[in-house]
Design a protein around this motif. Sequence first.
Motif, PDB file in Angstrom:
ATOM      1  N   MET A  85       0.823  -1.202   0.000  1.00  0.00           N
ATOM      2  CA  MET A  85       0.000   0.000   0.000  1.00  0.00           C
ATOM      3  C   MET A  85       0.862   1.260   0.000  1.00  0.00           C
ATOM      4  O   MET A  85       0.598   2.214  -0.733  1.00  0.00           O
ATOM      5  N   LEU A  86       1.903   1.279   0.821  1.00  0.00           N
ATOM      6  CA  LEU A  86       2.765   2.451   0.899  1.00  0.00           C
ATOM      7  C   LEU A  86       3.552   2.637  -0.387  1.00  0.00           C
ATOM      8  O   LEU A  86       3.826   3.776  -0.798  1.00  0.00           O
ATOM      9  N   ALA A  87       3.913   1.538  -1.041  1.00  0.00           N
ATOM     10  CA  ALA A  87       4.701   1.624  -2.267  1.00  0.00           C
ATOM     11  C   ALA A  87       3.918   2.214  -3.424  1.00  0.00           C
ATOM     12  O   ALA A  87       4.514   2.718  -4.383  1.00  0.00           O
ATOM     13  N   THR A  88       2.590   2.188  -3.360  1.00  0.00           N
ATOM     14  CA  THR A  88       1.800   2.770  -4.448  1.00  0.00           C
ATOM     15  C   THR A  88       1.865   4.293  -4.455  1.00  0.00           C
ATOM     16  O   THR A  88       1.547   4.917  -5.460  1.00  0.00           O
ATOM     17  N   THR A  89       2.272   4.906  -3.344  1.00  0.00           N
ATOM     18  CA  THR A  89       2.350   6.367  -3.198  1.00  0.00           C
ATOM     19  C   THR A  89       1.066   7.031  -3.683  1.00  0.00           C
ATOM     20  O   THR A  89       1.096   8.036  -4.392  1.00  0.00           O
ATOM     21  N   SER A  90      -0.046   6.486  -3.285  1.00  0.00           N
ATOM     22  CA  SER A  90      -1.340   6.990  -3.732  1.00  0.00           C
ATOM     23  C   SER A  90      -2.122   7.546  -2.553  1.00  0.00           C
ATOM     24  O   SER A  90      -2.265   6.877  -1.521  1.00  0.00           O
ATOM     25  N   ALA A  91      -2.630   8.772  -2.705  1.00  0.00           N
ATOM     26  CA  ALA A  91      -3.495   9.335  -1.670  1.00  0.00           C
ATOM     27  C   ALA A  91      -4.768   8.519  -1.529  1.00  0.00           C
ATOM     28  O   ALA A  91      -5.296   8.336  -0.426  1.00  0.00           O
ATOM     29  N   THR A  92      -5.272   7.989  -2.658  1.00  0.00           N
ATOM     30  CA  THR A  92      -6.428   7.106  -2.603  1.00  0.00           C
ATOM     31  C   THR A  92      -6.121   5.875  -1.766  1.00  0.00           C
ATOM     32  O   THR A  92      -6.955   5.401  -0.995  1.00  0.00           O
ATOM     33  N   GLY A  93      -4.895   5.362  -1.889  1.00  0.00           N
ATOM     34  CA  GLY A  93      -4.487   4.223  -1.088  1.00  0.00           C
ATOM     35  C   GLY A  93      -4.427   4.549   0.389  1.00  0.00           C
ATOM     36  O   GLY A  93      -4.775   3.715   1.233  1.00  0.00           O
ATOM     37  N   ILE A  94      -3.983   5.759   0.724  1.00  0.00           N
ATOM     38  CA  ILE A  94      -3.941   6.166   2.129  1.00  0.00           C
ATOM     39  C   ILE A  94      -5.349   6.191   2.709  1.00  0.00           C
ATOM     40  O   ILE A  94      -5.605   5.685   3.812  1.00  0.00           O
ATOM     41  N   PHE A  95      -6.288   6.756   1.961  1.00  0.00           N
ATOM     42  CA  PHE A  95      -7.674   6.764   2.432  1.00  0.00           C
ATOM     43  C   PHE A  95      -8.233   5.351   2.482  1.00  0.00           C
ATOM     44  O   PHE A  95      -9.033   5.022   3.371  1.00  0.00           O
ATOM     45  N   GLY A  96      -7.832   4.508   1.530  1.00  0.00           N
ATOM     46  CA  GLY A  96      -8.262   3.116   1.565  1.00  0.00           C
ATOM     47  C   GLY A  96      -7.787   2.417   2.820  1.00  0.00           C
ATOM     48  O   GLY A  96      -8.523   1.620   3.426  1.00  0.00           O
TER      49      GLY A  96
END
Length: 313
Positions: A85-96
């Motif tokens: 999840m952290l490797a995706t560097t996605s704000a959407t992932g952080i909210f996910g």
Amino acid sequence: NLARQYRPEQILKFWFTIYRIHVFALLAEVVLKTLSGATQRPHLWFYEPSYLAIFMTGYFGGALYMFLRDSRAGRLDFALALLGMLATTSATGIFGMIFAVLINFVVARQRIKLLLGSALIAGLFLGTLYLFFYDTIYYRLVAGFFLQPDISLNVVLERAGNRWIRVLAGWSAFQHHPWLGIGIGGDAAYMQTEGLPENARHLVNEWSGVERGQPFSNIVVEVLGTMGVAGLIPFAAILVYAAWVMIRLLRSSRESAVAGVALFVGFFSIFLALQFESTFLRYYLWSPLGLALGSASWVLGATSSKRPAPAGP
């Protein structure tokens, strides 16, 4: 049908194995791009990083639940899911990840462990980014957004790209076609031919990319805009039924129920992450639900009487 033939633990292991392959491939892509000096965020074979992050959210939610139930057995998958999840560097992932934590707060029993662990991981993550990756794309795209002191609604809308525009367009489509919507898959053509609603036009800039039409953002708005109330009712019924079956598993005393709940947690984690994206026509949203319902059928005794008796612990 597949999940009805095997123990839920086997189905969950199969599902987690698919995610493990993705994590290792993702980390390999990160290393290769870092060594080559590329600035693009990793996304594997997905269209963009946010899609990959939404897919990975299911792994994070399910692995977190298993880790909370049995930290020794679930720590490997939880560590891999967190790293992915952290490797995706996605704000959407952080909210996910936040949504997955909230779901686990509701269904898991170790709430204090969950809250303290989440705070510790968040602190370590942001601290590591700041100390070692301050001048990299990872810090600028993730931690830099959440930590900047002048964060405002405009900053949030800018970071969201064209998603808010697509939400407003989908809601406008629902308002004009409330009962049946504009048709599944017709959202991009609708935006192109009908144009944007008045309250969304001021958000458009040269990189919005909505002039040729885009899918509506937010899975619920998409359902409303493309299928109207007629589509929302069965869509909501599926979610309610899934939640009801998950509650039955939570009340079950059978050991295999834990794996079934983990699959449901993964499904609902992906569903909540899709509040920031589209579309509901994603195989990785509905496949964990199918596995979860099949596993629940196995646990609750609704499968064929020819099913083999569960093996001992």
